[in-house]
Scaffold this active site. Structure first.
Site, mmCIF file in Angstrom:
data_model
loop_
_atom_site.group_PDB
_atom_site.id
_atom_site.type_symbol
_atom_site.label_atom_id
_atom_site.label_comp_id
_atom_site.label_asym_id
_atom_site.label_seq_id
_atom_site.Cartn_x
_atom_site.Cartn_y
_atom_site.Cartn_z
ATOM 1 C CB SER A 1 5.050 -7.181 6.848
ATOM 2 O OG SER A 1 4.329 -8.381 6.599
ATOM 3 C CD GLU B 1 8.978 -1.880 8.646
ATOM 4 O OE1 GLU B 1 9.422 -1.205 7.694
ATOM 5 O OE2 GLU B 1 8.475 -3.003 8.507
ATOM 6 C CD GLU C 1 -5.989 -6.041 0.600
ATOM 7 O OE1 GLU C 1 -6.004 -6.714 1.656
ATOM 8 O OE2 GLU C 1 -5.065 -6.110 -0.238
ATOM 9 N NE ARG C 2 -3.839 -2.337 4.542
ATOM 10 C CZ ARG C 2 -2.849 -2.513 5.397
ATOM 11 N NH1 ARG C 2 -1.876 -1.618 5.444
ATOM 12 N NH2 ARG C 2 -2.811 -3.566 6.184
ATOM 13 C CE LYS D 1 -2.889 -8.888 -3.441
ATOM 14 N NZ LYS D 1 -3.378 -7.922 -2.377
ATOM 15 C CB CYS E 1 10.604 -0.444 3.240
ATOM 16 S SG CYS E 1 11.222 -0.144 1.573
ATOM 17 C CG PHE F 1 -0.229 0.325 2.520
ATOM 18 C CD1 PHE F 1 -0.014 1.632 2.932
ATOM 19 C CD2 PHE F 1 0.238 -0.699 3.333
ATOM 20 C CE1 PHE F 1 0.652 1.914 4.120
ATOM 21 C CE2 PHE F 1 0.899 -0.425 4.519
ATOM 22 C CZ PHE F 1 1.106 0.883 4.910
#
Length: 499
Positions: free
Chosen positions: A226, A384, A176-177, A173, A281, A149
Site C-alpha cells: 500500500s 484504492e 504473512e497471509r 520477508k 495493483c 499478499f
C-alpha cells in the site's frame, strides 16, 4: 495444524519467538496453518549469516550465477501445478490465475539468465597517456525484499532474481497471509544450486520490517504494498542510508473513446476490473467513457457480462472467473466502501452486496459491483478499493478524460481504447502515469522492460525488473589505471590533466 517457520541457511527452521499469525483458507474462512513471526534476534541472526554467505556468492562469476537462474526456471516449470495449488489455497485466486502469477515471475528469472550481459562494465583505452578507464558493476552485499499478499510468487521472484543474479544475498520477508509459496521457491533455489544462506526467508510482521530497515548490514530494500507503507519504508530506509524502491497503491483509469470497439472494451474492462477479485495493483478500477453515447453503449454491454461472472473457490474448476478476497477484514473494507459510494450518490448498477455462495458462507467472497455516475469527489473514486468494484466516471470529451487520470494522486497504470492513432499517440505522450496500455487493459511490461508507477504509486528512481533491476541491486565502481612505460624518474606531485 500445519506450522510454517522460516528458511534459514538452506533449511526450514521453526520460529522461536512464540508469536504466530493465522493463515486462512479464504474460500472457507478456516485457519489452515500458523506462520511464525520472527523476533529481532532471529532476523539479525539470519542477516549475519547472509552476510557471510554473500562473500563467496559475490565472488562467483556471473556465468555460474546465471546457471543457477537457468536451473531455477526448469524447476519452477516442473513444479508449476504444485506451486499454483498452494498459492490458490492460501490466496484464493483461481488456479489459472495462480499459474499466471508464477509464470510472470518465472519470466523475470528467465531474463536474469542474461546476468553476465547486464553486469558488463564500460572500458575506455588511452583516456590519457598510458591511462585506461573502466567501470565495474558490483553487488551491494545483503539486500531485502518485502513483498505483498496479492502476488506471493511473482513479486518475490521479481525481487530475488536480479538481486541474486547480481551477486547479492537476500532477506525475503513475504506476506504473512500467504507465506508457503515463497518458502517453496526458496527450496527450489537450493535445488537449483544456490548456496545456503544466500537467500533467507523470514516470516514476520512490522517488527521484522522495522528490523530490516534499521539493520546496518542491509544495503537496499525493495517493497510492494500500500502507498502509506511504501512511503513509510522509503523514508525510513533513506534515513538509514539505504537504497529503496517502494511501490504502492493505484487507481487505474481506462479511457474509452467513441470510436473504440465497445465489445472489446467491455470484455477488457470485465477481465481487468474483476480478475483476481480486483486484488491487483494493475487492475482497472475506473472506466472513463467519453461522451454520453459511449457511456450508454458501454454500460449496456458491461451489465450482462458482470452479472454473468462466476464466483467460487479455485476447486470449482477453471471456468471460475474469480475467487474470494484474502481476509475477512479485506471483505469488510470493500463492502464498507461500496456503502460509502451509495451514500455519496453514485448509482449502483450491479449490486453484489448480498452475494452469498452456497456451501461457502464463511468464505471471504465478494460479489461484483458496478457503479455509474461516479464523481471525483467520492471516496470510491479517490480510494484504492482492491476488490471487485468497477466505477464509471463519464467525461464530456477527451481532454476531460485525460485530466481525470492526470489529476489523480496515483500514477501506476492506465489504458485507452481507440481506433485513432493520433489520439493514442497523444495520450501516451502526455499522460503522467508510469505504465500505459493502448487497447491493452493491463499494461504490465514484460520482463526485459521495467515495471513502475509514478506519483504516489512509486517511491524511488529505479523500477522493478528489466535493466533497472540490475542497476538497483549493483553499484558502479570506476577505475582509472596507468602503467607508465620507460624508466621511473621519480614521483609526480601535480595532478596531470588528461590531454
Amino acid at each position: 495444524m500445519r506450522e510454517i517457520g522460516h528458511w534459514i541457511d538452506g533449511k526450514v527452521v521453526a520460529g522461536t519467538s512464540g508469536r504466530t499469525a493465522d493463515v486462512f483458507n479464504p474460500a472457507t474462512g478456516e485457519v489452515q496453518a500458523k506462520v511464525a513471526l520472527a523476533s529481532k534476534a532471529e532476523l539479525d541472526a539470519a542477516i549475519a549469516s547472509a552476510a557471510k554467505a554473500q562473500v563467496a556468492w559475490g565472488n562467483t562469476n556471473p556465468q555460474r550465477r546465471a546457471r543457477v537462474m537457468m536451473a531455477l526456471v526448469g524447476l519452477l516449470n516442473r513444479d508449476m501445478d504444485k506451486l499454483a495449488e498452494m498459492l490458490s489455497s492460501e490466496h484464493g485466486k483461481t488456479f489459472p490465475d495462480a499459474k499466471g502469477d508464477i509464470q510472470r515471475g518465472l519470466e523475470v528469472i528467465e531474463y536474469c539468465i542474461g546476468a553476465p550481459q547486464m553486469l558488463k562494465g564500460e572500458f575506455t583505452d588511452s583516456a590519457g597517456p598510458g591511462i585506461d578507464m573502466y567501470s565495474m558493476r558490483q553487488p551491494l552485499g545483503v539486500v531485502a525484499g518485502i513483498t505483498p499478499f496479492n502476488f506471493p510468487a511473482m513479486i518475490p521472484l521479481w525481487k530475488m532474481g536480479p538481486a541474486l543474479a547480481s551477486g547479492n544475498a537476500m532477506i525475503l520477508k513475504p506476506s504473512e497471509r500467504d507465506p508457503s509459496v515463497p518458502m517453496m521457491i526458496a527450496e527450489l533455489c537450493k535445488e537449483a544450486g544456490l548456496p545456503d544462506g544466500v537467500l533467507q526467508v523470514i516470516n514476520g510482521d512490522k517488527e521484522s520490517v522495522d528490523g530490516i530497515l534499521d539493520s546496518e548490514i542491509i544495503q537496499a530494500v525493495g517493497f510492494v504494498g500500500s502507498t502509506p507503507i511504501a512511503q513509510y519504508i522509503y523514508e525510513r530506509a533513506a534515513e538509514q542510508g539505504k537504497r529503496a524502491q517502494c511501490f504502492g497503491g493505484a487507481k487505474n483509469h481506462m479511457i474509452i473513446m467513441p470510436d473504440a470497439d465497445m465489445d472489446q472494451a467491455a470484455d477488457a474492462l470485465v477481465g481487468a476490473g474483476f480478475g483476481a477479485a480486483g486484488e491487483r495493483c494493475m487492475a482497472i478500477s475506473v472506466a472513463v467513457p467519453v461522451g454520453e453515447g459511449t457511456a450508454e453503449a458501454l454500460r449496456e454491454r458491461l451489465v450482462p457480462k458482470i452479472e454473468a461472472l462466476k464466483v467460487g473457490p479455485y476447486t470449482a474448476g477453471n471456468d471460475v472467473d474469480y475467487g474470494p478476497v484474502v481476509t475477512a477484514a479485506a471483505k469488510e473494507n470493500i463492502l464498507r466502501l461500496v456503502e460509502t459510494g451509495v451514500a455519496q450518490g453514485a448509482e449502483l448498477v450491479v449490486d453484489g452486496r448480498d452475494f452469498n455462495l452456497q456451501g461457502y458462507e464463511d468464505g471471504f467472497f465478494v460479489g461484483a459491483h458496478l457503479f455509474d455516475h461516479v464523481t471525483p469527489d467520492m471516496d470510491i473514486y479517490k480510494t484504492e478499493i482492491f476488490g471487485p468494484v468497477l466505477s464509471m466516471v463519464r467525461a464530456n470529451d477527451y481532454e476531460e478524460a485525460l485530466g481525470l487520470a492526470m489529476d489523480h494522486e496515483y500514477g501506476n497504470g492506465t489504458a485507452i481504447f481507440t481506433r485513432d492513432g493520433d489520439t493514442a499517440r497523444d495520450f501516451a505522450s502526455r499522460i503522467n502515469i508510469g505504465m500505459v496500455g493502448i487497447n491493452v487493459p493491463i499494461p504490465v511490461p514484460l520482463a526485459y522492460h521495467t515495471f513502475g508507477g509514478w506519483k504516489k504509486s512509486g517511491f524511488g528512481d529505479l523500477n522493478q525488473h528489466g535493466p533497472d533491476g540490475f542497476r538497483f541491486y549493483t553499484r558502479t565502481k570506476t577505475v582509472t589505471s596507468r602503467w607508465p612505460s620507460g624508466i621511473r624518474t621519480g614521483g609526480e606531485f601535480n595532478f596531470k590533466a588528461m590531454d
